[in-house]
Write an enzyme that holds these catalytic residues in place. Sequence first.
Site, short mmCIF file in Angstrom:
data_model
loop_
_atom_site.label_atom_id
_atom_site.label_comp_id
_atom_site.label_asym_id
_atom_site.label_seq_id
_atom_site.Cartn_x
_atom_site.Cartn_y
_atom_site.Cartn_z
N ASN A 1 0.80 -1.22 0.00
CA ASN A 1 0.00 0.00 0.00
C ASN A 1 0.83 1.27 0.00
O ASN A 1 0.28 2.36 0.04
CB ASN A 1 -0.94 0.01 1.21
N LYS A 2 2.15 1.15 -0.04
CA LYS A 2 3.01 2.33 0.05
C LYS A 2 3.15 3.02 -1.31
O LYS A 2 2.69 2.53 -2.33
CB LYS A 2 4.38 1.95 0.61
N ILE A 3 3.85 4.16 -1.31
CA ILE A 3 3.90 4.98 -2.51
C ILE A 3 4.61 4.27 -3.66
O ILE A 3 4.28 4.44 -4.82
CB ILE A 3 4.52 6.37 -2.20
#
Length: 386
Positions: free
Chosen positions: A191-193
């Site tokens: 879910n990170k950038i």
Amino acid sequence: MKSDKIWLSSPHMGGGEQKYVQEAFDTNWIAPLGPNVSGFEQDLERYLGGQCHVAALSSGTAALHLALLVLGVQAGDEVICQSMTFSASANPIVYLGATPVFIDSETTTWNLCPIALENAIQDRIRLGKKPKAIVAVHLYGVPFQVEAIQAISKKYEIPIIEDSAEALGSSYQQQKCGTIGDIGILSFNGNKIITTSGGGALVTKDPKIKEKVVFLATQARDQAPHYQHSEIGYNYRMSNVCAGIGRGQMEVLENHVRARRAMHAFYLDIFKNIKGVTVFQATSESYANYWLSAIIVEESKTNGITREQLRLLFEKENIESRPLWKPMHLQPVFANCPYYGTQIAESLFEKGLCMPSGSNLTDRERERIQKVVADLFLNNSNELQQ
């Protein structure tokens, strides 16, 4: 027919990842080492600048664990930790048999409150328990009050572990997040950038610390023709396949940051005329990646409309949103840990909502989000007043 799910923050592939992964298969580097691992570390080092050294690991949690280890944290020690954060910021402290000392937020950046931090340090020293480290988080990609926290760190000679799990692409006065503390950590969770499927990294300016971290992350194998171990080690190194995904993701990192910031601007626009709703923003000294855009809903100013009403309406429309992180000092597992501050983090949790923030959201998806907001706050239908 139900509309497709709009996720809070889903993985966003750029297209270049497959070539690096295919190279790993073609060369049979299906292992926790290989050219993609070193290449990904070099990509990160170039991006972060400042002569930093990066160790690619299996998760951001692993990076935090090893950061605490190399700073000498042991069983019985205490470590300062921001309360408003994900549990991974605090869990590695407990892995080592140490105790987290939780600190309240301040209202500007929602991060470590400098006043509560110094009060805590002074009190723990008075009790004969000087903390061994400070875990400071850049919440949702918004940098903490760097000068104030650094000044306290220097005054009491307590190193900062900079939890930049949410902040790759953010900076403070043009210094990249991840390079501000004594040791920085990054996360590449799904879910990170940017993502490596699962993964993280430790960032340091000291090549000897990187060397030690890599040693510990590869089961602490001594230099010998046979397997020999003088220290306890961990299986924490990133795989060459995951690092290949990371190399492709680095090619689109800046695009992802721009897209997340555009989502933040979108929320500023749709909430600008809605009384009682505030969009969380960074200070002028900071450049935030806005990994997640967040809002505060003041029920007393919205004619009784609450954060939870908005969340449930999003849920009804198959749109994911979620409350802010529940502060660690309110978590059952940490109920007996020391806490310093007032109720700022608690108030933020009660009123705050993380909005869909992915870099791959479409115009049609933004229209769906905006319609939910308009229906609740502007149209004020009878159904939503029940």
